[in-house]
Design a protein around this motif. Structure first.
Motif, PDB file in Angstrom:
ATOM      1  N   VAL A  94      48.076  57.450  -1.488  1.00 41.27           N
ATOM      2  CA  VAL A  94      47.176  56.539  -0.792  1.00 41.27           C
ATOM      3  C   VAL A  94      47.682  56.330   0.696  1.00 41.27           C
ATOM      4  CG1 VAL A  94      46.284  54.053  -1.236  1.00 41.27           C
ATOM      5  CG2 VAL A  94      47.052  55.416  -3.123  1.00 41.27           C
ATOM      6  N   LEU A  95      46.296  56.252   1.430  1.00 37.49           N
ATOM      7  CA  LEU A  95      46.723  55.978   2.843  1.00 37.49           C
ATOM      8  C   LEU A  95      45.961  54.627   3.281  1.00 37.49           C
ATOM      9  CD1 LEU A  95      46.206  58.796   5.688  1.00 37.49           C
ATOM     10  CD2 LEU A  95      44.875  56.690   5.861  1.00 37.49           C
ATOM     11  N   PHE A  96      46.417  53.890   4.079  1.00 33.97           N
ATOM     12  CA  PHE A  96      45.649  52.609   4.582  1.00 33.97           C
ATOM     13  C   PHE A  96      45.629  52.959   6.048  1.00 33.97           C
ATOM     14  CE2 PHE A  96      45.971  50.873   0.469  1.00 33.97           C
ATOM     15  CZ  PHE A  96      44.643  49.680   0.259  1.00 33.97           C
ATOM     16  N   THR A  97      44.579  52.309   6.633  1.00 30.28           N
ATOM     17  CA  THR A  97      44.543  52.226   8.210  1.00 30.28           C
ATOM     18  C   THR A  97      44.100  50.797   8.522  1.00 30.28           C
ATOM     19  OG1 THR A  97      42.396  52.638   8.942  1.00 30.28           O
ATOM     20  CG2 THR A  97      43.904  54.555   8.572  1.00 30.28           C
ATOM     21  N   ASP A  98      44.901  50.184   9.564  1.00 29.67           N
ATOM     22  CA  ASP A  98      44.195  48.773  10.118  1.00 29.67           C
ATOM     23  C   ASP A  98      44.336  48.799  11.566  1.00 29.67           C
ATOM     24  OD1 ASP A  98      43.234  46.353   9.213  1.00 29.67           O
ATOM     25  OD2 ASP A  98      45.279  45.521   9.991  1.00 29.67           O
ATOM     26  N   PHE A  99      43.542  48.047  12.069  1.00 26.03           N
ATOM     27  CA  PHE A  99      43.317  47.885  13.582  1.00 26.03           C
ATOM     28  C   PHE A  99      44.197  46.599  14.026  1.00 26.03           C
ATOM     29  CE2 PHE A  99      39.656  50.616  13.234  1.00 26.03           C
ATOM     30  CZ  PHE A  99      39.988  51.504  14.251  1.00 26.03           C
ATOM     31  N   ILE A 100      45.144  46.790  14.790  1.00 22.56           N
ATOM     32  CA  ILE A 100      46.157  45.684  15.245  1.00 22.56           C
ATOM     33  C   ILE A 100      45.148  44.721  16.130  1.00 22.56           C
ATOM     34  CG2 ILE A 100      48.344  45.016  16.538  1.00 22.56           C
ATOM     35  CD1 ILE A 100      49.394  47.504  15.730  1.00 22.56           C
ATOM     36  N   GLY A 101      45.422  43.397  15.967  1.00 25.14           N
ATOM     37  CA  GLY A 101      44.698  42.516  17.002  1.00 25.14           C
ATOM     38  C   GLY A 101      43.086  42.642  16.875  1.00 25.14           C
ATOM     39  N   ARG A 108      47.460  50.931  12.932  1.00 30.20           N
ATOM     40  CA  ARG A 108      48.629  51.283  12.099  1.00 30.20           C
ATOM     41  C   ARG A 108      48.179  52.117  10.695  1.00 30.20           C
ATOM     42  NH1 ARG A 108      49.816  45.074  12.320  1.00 30.20           N
ATOM     43  NH2 ARG A 108      48.475  45.035  10.576  1.00 30.20           N
ATOM     44  N   ILE A 109      49.269  52.948  10.228  1.00 39.01           N
ATOM     45  CA  ILE A 109      48.646  53.780   9.144  1.00 39.01           C
ATOM     46  C   ILE A 109      49.803  53.707   8.306  1.00 39.01           C
ATOM     47  CG2 ILE A 109      48.355  55.945   8.144  1.00 39.01           C
ATOM     48  CD1 ILE A 109      46.875  56.920  10.520  1.00 39.01           C
ATOM     49  N   GLY A 110      49.604  53.254   7.136  1.00 38.81           N
ATOM     50  CA  GLY A 110      50.546  53.221   6.027  1.00 38.81           C
ATOM     51  C   GLY A 110      50.262  54.332   4.889  1.00 38.81           C
ATOM     52  N   ILE A 111      51.489  54.779   4.093  1.00 34.09           N
ATOM     53  CA  ILE A 111      51.122  55.651   3.014  1.00 34.09           C
ATOM     54  C   ILE A 111      52.288  55.468   2.008  1.00 34.09           C
ATOM     55  CG2 ILE A 111      51.012  58.279   2.564  1.00 34.09           C
ATOM     56  CD1 ILE A 111      50.091  58.794   5.378  1.00 34.09           C
ATOM     57  N   HIS A 112      51.688  55.679   0.843  1.00 33.19           N
ATOM     58  CA  HIS A 112      52.616  55.557  -0.423  1.00 33.19           C
ATOM     59  C   HIS A 112      52.048  56.439  -1.472  1.00 33.19           C
ATOM     60  CE1 HIS A 112      55.393  54.275  -3.170  1.00 33.19           C
ATOM     61  NE2 HIS A 112      54.675  53.866  -4.197  1.00 33.19           N
ATOM     62  N   SER A 113      52.909  57.115  -2.104  1.00 38.83           N
ATOM     63  CA  SER A 113      52.495  57.935  -3.382  1.00 38.83           C
ATOM     64  C   SER A 113      53.060  57.385  -4.724  1.00 38.83           C
ATOM     65  CB  SER A 113      53.226  59.463  -3.311  1.00 38.83           C
ATOM     66  OG  SER A 113      52.707  59.947  -1.926  1.00 38.83           O
ATOM     67  N   GLU A 135      51.261  49.915   5.500  1.00 38.60           N
ATOM     68  CA  GLU A 135      50.404  49.573   6.693  1.00 38.60           C
ATOM     69  C   GLU A 135      50.771  48.398   7.279  1.00 38.60           C
ATOM     70  OE1 GLU A 135      47.973  47.566   8.685  1.00 38.60           O
ATOM     71  OE2 GLU A 135      47.560  47.248   6.394  1.00 38.60           O
ATOM     72  N   SER A 136      51.019  47.372   6.584  1.00 35.19           N
ATOM     73  CA  SER A 136      50.999  46.039   7.226  1.00 35.19           C
ATOM     74  C   SER A 136      52.452  46.048   7.837  1.00 35.19           C
ATOM     75  CB  SER A 136      50.937  44.833   6.155  1.00 35.19           C
ATOM     76  OG  SER A 136      51.948  45.035   5.158  1.00 35.19           O
ATOM     77  N   CYS A 137      53.392  46.669   7.502  1.00 37.35           N
ATOM     78  CA  CYS A 137      54.832  46.806   7.817  1.00 37.35           C
ATOM     79  C   CYS A 137      55.278  47.985   9.044  1.00 37.35           C
ATOM     80  CB  CYS A 137      55.856  47.222   6.720  1.00 37.35           C
ATOM     81  SG  CYS A 137      55.865  45.724   5.513  1.00 37.35           S
ATOM     82  N   GLY A 138      53.968  48.415   9.430  1.00 33.36           N
ATOM     83  CA  GLY A 138      54.137  49.681  10.261  1.00 33.36           C
ATOM     84  C   GLY A 138      53.963  49.216  11.567  1.00 33.36           C
ATOM     85  N   GLU A 139      53.720  50.059  12.755  1.00 35.73           N
ATOM     86  CA  GLU A 139      53.672  49.800  13.974  1.00 35.73           C
ATOM     87  C   GLU A 139      52.502  50.493  14.815  1.00 35.73           C
ATOM     88  OE1 GLU A 139      57.047  50.342  16.046  1.00 35.73           O
ATOM     89  OE2 GLU A 139      58.445  49.098  14.993  1.00 35.73           O
ATOM     90  N   GLY A 140      51.761  49.849  15.552  1.00 36.17           N
ATOM     91  CA  GLY A 140      50.738  50.472  16.280  1.00 36.17           C
ATOM     92  C   GLY A 140      50.794  52.066  16.844  1.00 36.17           C
ATOM     93  N   ILE A 182      52.882  56.143  11.690  1.00 37.09           N
ATOM     94  CA  ILE A 182      52.561  56.549  10.437  1.00 37.09           C
ATOM     95  C   ILE A 182      53.909  56.036   9.834  1.00 37.09           C
ATOM     96  CG2 ILE A 182      51.998  58.130   8.722  1.00 37.09           C
ATOM     97  CD1 ILE A 182      50.896  59.927  11.195  1.00 37.09           C
ATOM     98  N   ASN A 183      53.725  55.094   8.876  1.00 38.37           N
ATOM     99  CA  ASN A 183      54.688  54.393   8.084  1.00 38.37           C
ATOM    100  C   ASN A 183      54.687  54.995   6.839  1.00 38.37           C
ATOM    101  OD1 ASN A 183      57.121  52.852   7.784  1.00 38.37           O
ATOM    102  ND2 ASN A 183      55.664  51.177   7.000  1.00 38.37           N
ATOM    103  N   ILE A 184      55.639  55.383   6.339  1.00 35.21           N
ATOM    104  CA  ILE A 184      55.524  56.072   4.908  1.00 35.21           C
ATOM    105  C   ILE A 184      56.756  55.596   4.098  1.00 35.21           C
ATOM    106  CG2 ILE A 184      54.354  58.251   5.456  1.00 35.21           C
ATOM    107  CD1 ILE A 184      57.011  59.542   5.210  1.00 35.21           C
ATOM    108  N   SER A 185      56.662  55.624   2.542  1.00 37.84           N
ATOM    109  CA  SER A 185      57.470  55.090   1.565  1.00 37.84           C
ATOM    110  C   SER A 185      58.381  56.082   1.257  1.00 37.84           C
ATOM    111  CB  SER A 185      56.967  54.488   0.458  1.00 37.84           C
ATOM    112  OG  SER A 185      56.293  55.682  -0.442  1.00 37.84           O
ATOM    113  N   ASN A 186      59.623  55.649   0.785  1.00 37.47           N
ATOM    114  CA  ASN A 186      60.629  56.762   0.513  1.00 37.47           C
ATOM    115  C   ASN A 186      60.326  57.694  -0.521  1.00 37.47           C
ATOM    116  OD1 ASN A 186      63.713  57.223   0.362  1.00 37.47           O
ATOM    117  ND2 ASN A 186      63.570  56.925  -1.766  1.00 37.47           N
ATOM    118  N   PHE A 187      59.275  57.120  -1.496  1.00 38.67           N
ATOM    119  CA  PHE A 187      58.815  58.191  -2.335  1.00 38.67           C
ATOM    120  C   PHE A 187      57.948  59.352  -1.809  1.00 38.67           C
ATOM    121  CE2 PHE A 187      56.342  59.716  -5.983  1.00 38.67           C
ATOM    122  CZ  PHE A 187      56.999  59.357  -6.946  1.00 38.67           C
ATOM    123  N   THR A 188      57.277  58.854  -0.747  1.00 33.40           N
ATOM    124  CA  THR A 188      56.561  59.883  -0.082  1.00 33.40           C
ATOM    125  C   THR A 188      57.307  60.871   0.820  1.00 33.40           C
ATOM    126  OG1 THR A 188      54.498  58.138  -0.125  1.00 33.40           O
ATOM    127  CG2 THR A 188      54.418  60.172   1.551  1.00 33.40           C
TER     128      THR A 188
END
Length: 388
Positions: free
Chosen positions: A207-214, A303-308, A337-342, A345-351
């Motif tokens: 699953v991939l999430f994106t979100d615009f900062i500010g 920001r983009i966050g990914i986890h599998s 995604e929320s723990c990432g940075e602008g 691409i922030n991914i989990s250990n599983f991914t």
């Protein structure tokens, strides 16, 4: 009131435009004169001395009834009637003696003769017979016109049916396209065939999430219309990138964009596909921000966050169908995604375990995630160069 005899009724004149045309053919001149004299008050009488002459007259005249003598040189009455076009509406009658009855009956049986009249004919009886023949002619002509009108109406109806069928087919195609914009093809097909789509469990998907900062600050500086146009422009590019990398768009939530790999058709490349799409999305946004900075506009940092992991995907409800995914994997992807940075691409250990041979990643350590405690996270830095 004085009684009107049959003889007087026969002699009653009609105006020319009401007179039906009758063609009488006889090789004896006297017979032609007698016939014309007897009936010219009631009909427009045309005469001919032979079958050949009669055929020539018919080429330029609309005749209601044709009466011909049977015994004529060169062409008998039956032969003349057989030479008439079948599509001609005129009523055909023949004058004959008893010695010619066999050929006359044959002509009647083949539909070439409406009536036969024996010689010598009686004026009153012949007048009644001709009036009946004229009525039959009008009925035949009316029926022909009605059949032609019905044929034309059927052709118009058939054309309308063809056009409507094509229109319905086009509408169906458009509806199917719209459905495929909302639902994956496999799910749409199941929904069409069964009337429902059963939610399906996937042992591993990404699953991939994106979100615009500010985003709130950016939104305050734009009109609602300009804001929607700007978001739509970016999300349309995201759609293209996601499709290119075999991911399934799930939905947008405000300024957030959500997609997944490995659904609805399972595959083993979903984690790699998701990160390739994320890299391309971030590259695109970097290009956008360079142009915006050059014109003094604020950046749209993403920001983009990914986890599998395991999840359930499908369509629920009976109205406003929407393909969606459920499970803790979705929640953790949102935390990535929320723990990432602008711009990253922030991914989990599983991914990370699924893609470590494909991408160079920076271990961030354990990062606190809302309602998840501390979670191992990685920033994707680049693709690993692979030897062909």
């Amino acid at each position: 009131m004085e009684d009107v005899t049959l003889e007087k009724a026969i002699e009653t004149p009609q105006s020319d435009y009401e007179k039906p045309a009758i063609l009488y053919i006889d090789d004896e001149e006297d017979n032609l004169i007698v016939f014309k004299s007897a009936f010219r008050r009631h009909y427009s009488v045309l005469t001919a001395k032979s079958g050949e002459e009669g055929l020539e007259i018919l080429k330029g005249q609309d005749v209601s009834v044709v009466i011909t003598d049977q015994r004529m040189p060169q062409m008998t009455g039956v032969q003349f009637l057989k030479n008439l076009p079948d599509e001609n509406d005129m009523i055909r009658m023949i004058l004959t003696g008893y010695s010619d009855m066999e050929s006359i009956i044959e002509a009647i049986n083949t539909g070439k003769v409406y009536r036969y009249i024996t010689k010598p004919w009686d004026k009153n009886e012949l007048k009644i017979t001709m009036d009946n023949a004229i009525e039959a002619f009008h009925l035949r002509r009316t029926n022909k016109h009605l059949i032609e009108e019905l044929k034309e109406a059927n052709e118009v109806l058939e054309q309308k049916v063809i056009e409507r069928t094509l229109e319905v087919s086009q509408q169906r195609d458009e509806i199917e396209k719209l459905i495929l914009n909302i639902l994956p093809e496999e799910v749409a097909q199941e929904l069409k065939e069964k009337g429902e789509a059963t939610p399906r469990f996937y042992e591993c998907a990404t699953v991939l999430f994106t979100d615009f900062i500010g985003f709130t600050n950016i939104a305050e500086g734009l009109s609602p219309q300009a804001l929607i146009e700007e978001l739509n422009k970016y999300f349309m590019v995201f759609d293209s990138i996601v499709e290119k990398h075999n991911l399934e768009k799930i939905k947008t939530i405000g300024d957030a964009y959500m997609c997944a790999g490995g659904i609805p058709v399972e595959n083993n490349s979903h984690a790699v596909d998701a990160i390739l799409a994320a890299i391309e999305i971030q590259t695109y946004m970097q290009e956008v921000n360079q142009k915006r900075e050059a014109t003094g506009q604020p950046k749209w940092e993403l920001r983009i966050g990914i986890h599998s992991g395991p999840l359930v995907a499908g369509v629920i409800g009976s109205k406003k169908f929407a393909y969606d995914i459920w499970g803790d994997t979705v929640n953790i992807a949102s935390r990535m995604e929320s723990c990432g940075e602008g711009g990253k691409i922030n991914i989990s250990n599983f991914t990370f375990d699924l893609v470590k041979d494909w991408f160079s990643c920076l271990y961030r350590g354990k990062v606190a995630a809302k309602n998840k405690g501390e979670v191992d996270m990685y920033f994707v830095e680049s693709e690993v160069e692979r030897v062909a």
